[in-house]
Design a protein around this motif. Structure first.
Motif, PDB file in Angstrom:
ATOM      1  N   GLY A  18       0.789  -1.227   0.000  1.00 36.55           N
ATOM      2  CA  GLY A  18       0.000   0.000   0.000  1.00 36.55           C
ATOM      3  C   GLY A  18       0.825   1.283   0.000  1.00 36.55           C
ATOM      4  O   GLY A  18       0.337   2.328  -0.448  1.00 36.55           O
ATOM      5  N   ARG A 306      -0.540  -9.612   0.875  1.00 40.57           N
ATOM      6  CA  ARG A 306       0.794 -10.142   1.105  1.00 40.57           C
ATOM      7  C   ARG A 306       0.604 -11.276   2.106  1.00 40.57           C
ATOM      8  O   ARG A 306      -0.175 -11.141   3.057  1.00 40.57           O
ATOM      9  CB  ARG A 306       1.676  -9.068   1.768  1.00 40.57           C
ATOM     10  CG  ARG A 306       2.137  -7.972   0.856  1.00 40.57           C
ATOM     11  CD  ARG A 306       3.155  -7.071   1.549  1.00 40.57           C
ATOM     12  NE  ARG A 306       2.567  -6.294   2.631  1.00 40.57           N
ATOM     13  CZ  ARG A 306       2.944  -6.358   3.906  1.00 40.57           C
ATOM     14  NH1 ARG A 306       3.905  -7.177   4.286  1.00 40.57           N
ATOM     15  NH2 ARG A 306       2.366  -5.604   4.833  1.00 40.57           N
ATOM     16  N   LYS A 311      -0.785 -10.187   8.546  1.00 38.77           N
ATOM     17  CA  LYS A 311      -2.124 -10.255   7.959  1.00 38.77           C
ATOM     18  C   LYS A 311      -3.039 -11.284   8.631  1.00 38.77           C
ATOM     19  O   LYS A 311      -4.175 -11.487   8.202  1.00 38.77           O
ATOM     20  CB  LYS A 311      -2.011 -10.522   6.459  1.00 38.77           C
ATOM     21  CG  LYS A 311      -1.188  -9.455   5.721  1.00 38.77           C
ATOM     22  CD  LYS A 311      -1.865  -8.087   5.745  1.00 38.77           C
ATOM     23  CE  LYS A 311      -1.023  -7.017   5.067  1.00 38.77           C
ATOM     24  NZ  LYS A 311      -1.661  -5.694   5.067  1.00 38.77           N
TER      25      LYS A 311
END
Ligand code: ADP
Ligand code: GLC
Length: 484
Positions: A18, A306, A311
């Motif tokens: 990002g 990713r 995450k």
């Protein structure tokens, strides 16, 4: 104002996440507000081919290191959307396979690579335009304020120029051995606990936090979180110390590239007034994953990410078998840490009718998932802002997220009674909480009129760059005022 941006990624030249999206959009928005913006980044392999008529702006800058010099060319990439781009060309350091490393490992000379970036930006700015302020991003550009306030202290043209640091991810700090201080020709007195030293390592990000005039991060909730032990990655006390100068400014998104009414990468267009096209996108997506037979009543859950611990995929690992019992299919697009790649690939092999995985980086497929999935899953352990959940809101694909950072700030829990809210959130790090939220989403999916309201609520949210850009300008004005 003239603002010089420095960063290690920017679309369309180099992207791993990002950060590149932000660099590709915020500078252009600032020019719309009447400011002059210059962006500096490394000339990585492949970037030159993306430039239209590149020119040499500076044929050679001398960047000294302990016992040797490096010579850097500055390439003029011209104007894009009113933003001036310059590239730092040092082939020995940047003409490589990866941006930060190759085959899972970081390059051992990253301190030198990004130390050089910092000094090249300062030296080039003196010739190509001294800005009113520097705006630097993440650890890779964080030595700019350190040099400015130490070895450049007496520079008559730079000494009053303030610097703003944006922390896009406090989990990446740039840790190097103590001798980096000497190698990068910084005075040893920066290597103390209250400055760059962190448990006997040289810490780029810590230096940036100490020496910047203001620090921003990419959501209000993350600005609070990084002041705590759970999210500060050891720098929480530094963030606390700078709390008065720490601002959380939520990222915007590129509303042209990510718009289901005009997106050239998806099978059919749709908008809040005409949602029908989304069904065609769903069929197209299922076809891309060779799952054409999935019935319309089964929700399609998408992931684009990713594959990193940040995450939250370990939560999915914990409940993998239960997930496959649910009435849903899961489509994954991602690349990253090998153990997650292996986990998803094996899961897809074991449950081919329920889970399909594409390992890799694929922008077209990312758009198809945002448009074609029914539900978007983003269970991040921490998320400074997160862009994918915002894209999914814009594409009528309600997200299921962990209530953290930008996910907390951009998603409101759906309330079937009042028909308000935009997605589904869970708190804590227990996999069972993720499963419960996902079940809530799958159950809500069965009530078509309510689901449509939920989609419309998300699609009606404003996520452009105009507001965030104005918030940055307010920070810029404040730091410029303080130094003048
Ligand atoms: P982060 O920067 O932490 O990776 P963000 O949500 O801010 O997370 O941004 C991720 C960006 O990278 C988004 O633009 C997303 O579409 C893109 N992206 C991530 N993984 C992939 C992939 N495998 N293929 C295509 N795009 C991806
Ligand atoms: C980082 C963060 C992500 C954020 C992005 C852009 O990569 O992990 O949450 O959206 O930067 O600011």
């Amino acid at each position: 104002m003239h603002i010089v941006f420095a960063a290690s990624e920017c679309v369309p030249f180099a992207k791993t996440g990002g950060l590149a999206d932000v660099l590709g959009a915020l500078p252009a928005e600032l020019t719309q507000l009447g400011h002059r913006v210059t962006v500096y980044m490394p000339l990585y392999r492949g970037v030159l081919e993306k430039l239209i008529r590149p020119k040499t702006a500076i044929a050679s800058l001398t960047i000294p290191f302990a016992y040797y010099n490096r010579f850097v060319r500055i390439v003029d990439g011209g104007l894009r959307d009113g933003v001036q781009f310059y590239f730092v060309d040092c082939p020995e350091l940047f003409d490589r396979e990866g941006f930060y490393g190759a085959r899972g490992g970081d390059y051992p000379d990253n301190a030198e690579r990004f130390g050089l970036l910092a000094r090249a930006v300062l030296e080039a700015s003196k010739q190509l335009g001294v800005p009113d302020l520097f705006h630097v991003h993440d650890w890779q550009a964080a030595l700019i304020p350190v040099y400015l306030r130490t070895t450049y202290y007496f520079d008559p043209v730079l000494r009053k120029v303030p610097c703003v640091l944006t922390v896009h991810n406090a989990g990446y700090q740039g840790w190097f051995p103590p001798k980096t201080t000497e190698q990068l020709l910084l005075p040893w007195d920066v290597f103390t606990m209250d400055k760059l030293e962190h448990f006997d390592t040289f810490n780029f990000l810590k230096g940036g936090i100490v020496y910047s005039d203001a620090i921003t991060t990419v959501s209000p909730t993350y600005a609070k979180e990084i002041q705590t032990e759970e999210f500060g990655f050891g720098l929480e006390s530094m963030f606390q110390h700078r709390a008065a100068d720490l601002h959380g400014i939520l990222n915007g998104v590129d509303t042209t590239a990510w718009n289901p009414a005009t997106d050239a990468l998806i099978a059919a267009h749709y908008s809040p007034r005409r949602l029908e096209g989304k069904q065609a996108c769903r069929r197209d997506l299922l076809h891309a994953y060779a799952l054409d037979a999935v019935p319309e009543t089964t929700p399609v859950v998408g992931i684009v990410s990713r594959l990193a611990t940040q995450k939250g995929f370990d939560l999915i690992m914990d409940i993998a078998d239960e997930l496959t019992q649910e009435e849903m299919v899961l489509l994954v697009l991602g690349s990253g840490e090998p153990h997650y790649e292996k986990f998803f690939a094996e899961l897809a092999e074991k449950y081919p009718a329920k889970i399909a995985v594409h390992i890799g980086y694929d922008n077209v497929l990312a758009h198809k998932i945002e448009a074609g999935a029914d539900i978007f899953l983003m269970p991040s352990r921490y998320e400074p802002c997160g862009l994918n959940q915002i894209y999914s809101l814009r594409y009528g694909t309600p997200p299921v997220v962990r209530a953290t950072g930008g996910l907390e700030d951009t998603v409101q829990e759906w309330d079937a009674q009042t028909r308000t809210g935009t997605g589904f959130k869970f708190v804590g790090l227990e996999a069972s909480h993720l499963l419960t939220a996902l079940r809530r989403a799958c159950a809500a999916f069965q009530d078509k009129p309510a689901w449509q309201q939920l989609q419309l609520n998300g699609m009606a949210q404003e996520f452009g760059w105009r507001q965030p850009a104005k918030q940055y300008v307010a920070v810029y004005e404040e730091v410029v005022r303080r130094r003048s």
